[in-house]
Design an enzyme around this catalytic site. Structure first.
Site, PDB file in Angstrom:
ATOM      1  N   LEU A 146       8.018  16.058 -27.165  1.00 38.47           N
ATOM      2  CA  LEU A 146       8.161  17.659 -26.846  1.00 38.47           C
ATOM      3  C   LEU A 146       8.848  18.260 -25.443  1.00 38.47           C
ATOM      4  O   LEU A 146       9.739  17.177 -24.672  1.00 38.47           O
ATOM      5  CB  LEU A 146       6.647  17.770 -26.685  1.00 38.47           C
ATOM      6  CG  LEU A 146       5.631  17.441 -27.657  1.00 38.47           C
ATOM      7  CD1 LEU A 146       4.333  17.394 -27.109  1.00 38.47           C
ATOM      8  CD2 LEU A 146       5.834  18.871 -28.580  1.00 38.47           C
ATOM      9  N   SER A 147       9.019  19.210 -25.472  1.00 38.77           N
ATOM     10  CA  SER A 147       9.484  19.660 -24.022  1.00 38.77           C
ATOM     11  C   SER A 147       8.504  19.105 -22.926  1.00 38.77           C
ATOM     12  O   SER A 147       7.569  19.300 -23.196  1.00 38.77           O
ATOM     13  CB  SER A 147       9.551  21.292 -24.254  1.00 38.77           C
ATOM     14  OG  SER A 147      10.143  21.734 -22.740  1.00 38.77           O
ATOM     15  N   SER A 172      14.481  17.531 -31.139  1.00 35.13           N
ATOM     16  CA  SER A 172      14.755  17.075 -32.503  1.00 35.13           C
ATOM     17  C   SER A 172      13.365  17.006 -33.067  1.00 35.13           C
ATOM     18  O   SER A 172      13.020  16.091 -33.489  1.00 35.13           O
ATOM     19  CB  SER A 172      15.567  15.912 -32.655  1.00 35.13           C
ATOM     20  OG  SER A 172      15.117  15.130 -31.710  1.00 35.13           O
ATOM     21  N   GLY A 217       9.332  14.284 -20.536  1.00 31.26           N
ATOM     22  CA  GLY A 217      10.227  13.381 -19.668  1.00 31.26           C
ATOM     23  C   GLY A 217      11.578  12.661 -20.366  1.00 31.26           C
ATOM     24  O   GLY A 217      12.094  11.748 -19.742  1.00 31.26           O
ATOM     25  N   LYS A 218      11.882  12.924 -21.403  1.00 26.75           N
ATOM     26  CA  LYS A 218      13.251  12.731 -22.113  1.00 26.75           C
ATOM     27  C   LYS A 218      14.437  12.840 -21.468  1.00 26.75           C
ATOM     28  O   LYS A 218      15.032  11.629 -21.135  1.00 26.75           O
ATOM     29  CB  LYS A 218      13.474  13.462 -23.446  1.00 26.75           C
ATOM     30  CG  LYS A 218      12.303  13.553 -24.538  1.00 26.75           C
ATOM     31  CD  LYS A 218      12.829  14.381 -25.671  1.00 26.75           C
ATOM     32  CE  LYS A 218      13.119  15.773 -25.434  1.00 26.75           C
ATOM     33  NZ  LYS A 218      12.222  16.624 -24.707  1.00 26.75           N
ATOM     34  N   SER A 219      14.758  13.734 -20.480  1.00 22.82           N
ATOM     35  CA  SER A 219      16.029  13.887 -19.781  1.00 22.82           C
ATOM     36  C   SER A 219      15.766  12.949 -18.672  1.00 22.82           C
ATOM     37  O   SER A 219      16.578  12.477 -18.318  1.00 22.82           O
ATOM     38  CB  SER A 219      16.067  15.409 -19.310  1.00 22.82           C
ATOM     39  OG  SER A 219      16.354  16.288 -20.604  1.00 22.82           O
TER      40      SER A 219
END
Length: 206
Positions: free
Chosen positions: A32-33, A105, A36-38
């Protein structure tokens, strides 16, 4: 698709691997936005570079300023967004680099398409490329509470349409290679989980 074109194969992937002293692969972060992906992707890139490995990070927001600036957020545009990124990531991986992608994605089918694209051998090579799916998992309530860009608030107010997790679905991975439960997890530990997996599969070996 054009039928009057051919693929011009040059040196083999194994030759590139030997030259760069590493293998290429794609690490695909999804979630999800505000999951913490980035943040994880940035630290992962730094740690790989510190180990002397060639890595390059493709970020969802940054790519939409250039390569994908013509795309919106309809389902069709989201599909095309991921298709293009998968193709670019495969090129990096085929060049014996480590591609790190950081994209919501949201659709499982699109992520499966990206994986299958990497599984197809390129001309001159007999095998595909490693594809490591990393699910950065947080409950929607946690992501919405973080909301560093104020996007969830705007989505709740109806200002942003088709927002993943609010008015558009997120289909969680069923069998990711790495499952990072990113609630109160130190960034170093999140990255360690990914690198430990890569090491266990000898994906970072020359």
């Amino acid at each position: 698709m054009a039928t009057n074109i051919t693929h011009h194969a040059g040196i083999t992937r194994n030759e590139r691997n030997q030259l760069r002293k590493q293998k290429g692969l794609t690490i695909w972060l999804t979630g999800l936005s505000a999951s913490g992906k980035s943040t994880i992707a940035v630290e992962l890139e730094h740690q790989l570079l510190q180990r002397g490995l060639h890595a390059y990070r493709l970020d969802g927001d940054n790519v939409r300023f250039g390569l994908n600036k013509d795309l919106g957020f309809s389902d069709a545009d989201r599909n095309e967004n991921i298709r293009r990124i998968a193709e670019v990531a495969k090129l990096f991986a085929d060049s014996s680099s480590i591609a790190i992608t950081s994209f919501i994605s949201p659709f499982r089918a699109d992520r499966d398409t990206a994986r299958k694209l990497h599984e197809v051998p390129t001309p001159n090579d007999s095998t595909g490329l490693p594809f490591v799916e990393v699910f950065v998992d947080v409950p929607i309530e946690v992501a919405e509470k973080r909301d560093p860009k104020g996007l969830y608030k705007k989505a709740r107010e109806g200002i942003i349409k088709e927002f993943t997790g609010i008015s558009s679905p997120y289909e969680a991975p069923e069998n990711p290679e790495v499952h990072v439960k990113n609630v109160d997890l130190p960034i170093q530990e999140a990255v360690k989980q990914i690198i430990d997996y890569l090491d266990s599969k000898k994906l970072l070996d020359a």
